[in-house]
Design an enzyme around this catalytic site. Structure first.
Site, PDB file in Angstrom:
ATOM      1  N   LYS A   1       0.819  -1.224   0.000  1.00  8.64           N
ATOM      2  CA  LYS A   1       0.000   0.000   0.000  1.00  8.64           C
ATOM      3  C   LYS A   1       0.848   1.267   0.000  1.00  8.64           C
ATOM      4  O   LYS A   1       0.602   2.195  -0.771  1.00  8.64           O
ATOM      5  CB  LYS A   1      -0.916   0.022   1.232  1.00  8.64           C
ATOM      6  CG  LYS A   1      -1.965  -1.067   1.282  1.00  8.64           C
ATOM      7  CD  LYS A   1      -2.898  -0.896   2.462  1.00  8.64           C
ATOM      8  CE  LYS A   1      -2.247  -1.071   3.810  1.00  8.64           C
ATOM      9  NZ  LYS A   1      -1.749  -2.441   4.050  1.00  8.64           N
TER      10      LYS A   1
ATOM     11  N   ASN B   1      -3.395   6.528   5.777  1.00  2.00           N
ATOM     12  CA  ASN B   1      -2.567   5.684   6.632  1.00  2.00           C
ATOM     13  C   ASN B   1      -1.104   6.112   6.602  1.00  2.00           C
ATOM     14  O   ASN B   1      -0.298   5.642   7.394  1.00  2.00           O
ATOM     15  CB  ASN B   1      -2.691   4.213   6.185  1.00  2.00           C
ATOM     16  CG  ASN B   1      -2.633   3.255   7.345  1.00  2.00           C
ATOM     17  OD1 ASN B   1      -3.073   3.558   8.450  1.00  2.00           O
ATOM     18  ND2 ASN B   1      -2.070   2.089   7.107  1.00  2.00           N
TER      19      ASN B   1
ATOM     20  N   HIS C   1      -3.980  -9.796  10.013  1.00  2.00           N
ATOM     21  CA  HIS C   1      -4.869  -9.026  10.898  1.00  2.00           C
ATOM     22  C   HIS C   1      -6.075  -9.835  11.383  1.00  2.00           C
ATOM     23  O   HIS C   1      -7.115  -9.263  11.714  1.00  2.00           O
ATOM     24  CB  HIS C   1      -5.368  -7.760  10.192  1.00  2.00           C
ATOM     25  CG  HIS C   1      -4.283  -6.808   9.820  1.00  2.00           C
ATOM     26  ND1 HIS C   1      -3.309  -6.400  10.706  1.00  2.00           N
ATOM     27  CD2 HIS C   1      -4.016  -6.169   8.639  1.00  2.00           C
ATOM     28  CE1 HIS C   1      -2.487  -5.563  10.100  1.00  2.00           C
ATOM     29  NE2 HIS C   1      -2.888  -5.414   8.852  1.00  2.00           N
TER      30      HIS C   1
END
Length: 474
Positions: free
Chosen positions: A123, A146, A193
């Protein structure tokens, strides 16, 4: 939720201070909402609290008061990292109060077209690369989310002439309802996650929210080599631009010739090609001319090209950024070369897939430093890559014994576990020294932990910086 201006005089609770919490609290306060910010940390650990209090915003630190969430609250905006299992969130859901993240709020106020980029890996590299491409093209990118600035803070400053380039995590996207980016990109999906999401189904559904509100006027950029991305592509309403390293596409961005297999390396004479909807091919760049090495970075480059062209960038600005970009800190970051040994910091590799992609990036023998927080993974998917690429393993952290056993199973005899009982910095310094003792001229020493950092370090960034400092001490 509604537009923030419609909460004038209404109670809004912000859970979590940090960067995004402060930005969204200020925003609702400016729109006239009655804002309460709550953080479980002690106030002495919340330096932002005084700033908000001075503005007239109520700040409660040290606990989650039982009376925090009540029927008079109209909206809860939570920090993305806060789990949905904590009492205030549970109370809000029980009372039917909407719980969102800052991303949902920013979507209402941002005047610039939003480019949302998500994925299990890549990302930050892709987001940064897109920002460079659009900057070269004079399109006024603002990089946020982010990475960079809090999205709400950046959205306030954005105009119609900007492009808002946003890195988005699954945590952020899970808390969205109406969020609609003009260009949405999903790079890949792998198991990670699960301590937060509980199941892969919830994790994938959170990623898929990026595309949920798009229409035919929008663009969806998806990895055609990823099975989950293909499923989402079938559901997407937006105009699709796929990218692939292993398939010639009828339209999209791909390698020519394609990679023969998942584990193949980039080769001389291989080009990155963009084919538009009319079938016109544009040879963008030889793959070997990318500014950062590795197939996984080539995948990120393909995605970035698709996004940049969709956002209005021309060919030459894209080419320039592809050649000149040298990567992001802690992501296959070249630290130095000394005595013929090259040291790379890949501390951002917090899952085995990221480490696998890093191992595939090098033709030289690798001395791997790995290990960290134990999230119950056995890392067996790394076994063939250890056999193929790694000559020695130095293991640290809670998973050090798992990596030692895995290395031995891979037939690697040079294995060392490090547990000094001293500080994290001293332990990492020893790991670097051990790695140096295994390495020789022509080798790579690679920090690529395949684990989160929180057993020893406050963040992967701190782990990476300590690695860099340790290497420079050699």
């Amino acid at each position: 939720m509604n537009h923030p201006e419609l909460y004038r005089g209404e109670e809004v609770v912000i859970l979590g201070l940090a960067r995004s919490g402060v930005a969204v609290a200020k925003l609702f306060h400016e729109y006239g909402a009655a804002v309460t910010v709550n953080d479980k940390k002690d106030r002495s650990l919340c330096p932002e609290a005084d700033e908000l209090t001075a503005l007239g915003i109520s700040v409660l630190c040290g606990s989650h008061p039982d009376t925090l969430i009540h029927p008079g609250v109209k909206l809860v905006v939570k920090n993305p990292g806060i789990p949905y299992t904590i009492p205030p969130v549970q109370d809000a859901q029980r009372l039917g109060i909407e719980v969102v993240t800052e991303v949902e709020v920013a979507g209402y106020i941002c005047k610039a077209p939003i480019i949302g980029i998500t994925g299990s890996n890549g990302k930050t590299t892709t987001t940064t690369w897109v920002g460079r491409m659009l900057d070269e093209a004079g399109l006024g990118p603002i990089v946020a989310g982010n990475i960079g600035r809090a999205l709400c803070e950046a959205a306030v400053d954005a105009t119609e002439s900007n492009r808002m380039v946003v890195e988005l995590s699954s945590f952020q996207l899970k808390g969205t309802v109406h969020f609609r980016p003009a260009i949405a990109c999903l790079l890949n999906v792998c198991e990670t996650h699960l301590d937060y999401h509980g199941t892969m189904e919830d994790y994938i559904a959170s990623k898929a929210k990026l595309f949920a509100n798009q229409t035919a006027q929008d663009v969806a950029v998806l990895n055609w080599d990823d099975a989950e991305c293909r499923v989402i592509a079938k559901q997407a309403k937006a105009r699709l631009i796929p990218f692939s390293t292993r398939e010639r596409l009828g339209q999209g961005v791909y390698l020519e010739p394609p990679l023969a297999s998942r584990d193949a390396a980039l080769s001389d004479g291989q080009w990155i090609v963009y084919k538009n909807e009319e079938g016109v091919e544009v040879k963008v760049l030889p793959a070997k001319e990318l500014g950062i090495p590795g197939v996984h970075n080539a995948e990120d480059a393909l995605a970035a090209i698709a996004i940049a062209f969709a956002a209005g960038a021309g060919l030459e600005p894209v080419r320039k950024a592809l050649r000149e970009f040298r990567g992001v800190e802690h992501r296959l970051e070249l630290v130095l070369e000394r005595d013929g040994i090259v040291y790379y910091n890949n501390s951002k590799a917090t899952n085995s897939f990221a480490t696998m992609m890093a191992l595939k990036s090098f033709e030289q023998p690798i001395v791997l430093i790995a290990g960290g927080q134990d999230r119950k993974s056995e890392f067996t998917d790394l076994l063939p890559y250890l056999k193929r690429h790694v000559k020695a393993v130095v293991a640290l952290g809670e998973t050090r014994n798992k990596f030692a056993r895995l290395a031995e199973e891979a037939g690697i005899s040079a294995v060392k576990t490090v547990d000094t009982g001293n500080s994290a910095a001293e332990t990492l310094e020893q790991a670097v020294r051990e790695a140096r003792s295994f390495a020789g001229p022509g080798d790579v020493v690679l920090l690529s932990p395949a684990c989160a950092s929180w057993d020893m370090f406050e963040s992967y960034e701190i782990r990476g910086r300590m690695f860099n400092e340790s290497v420079h001490k050699l």
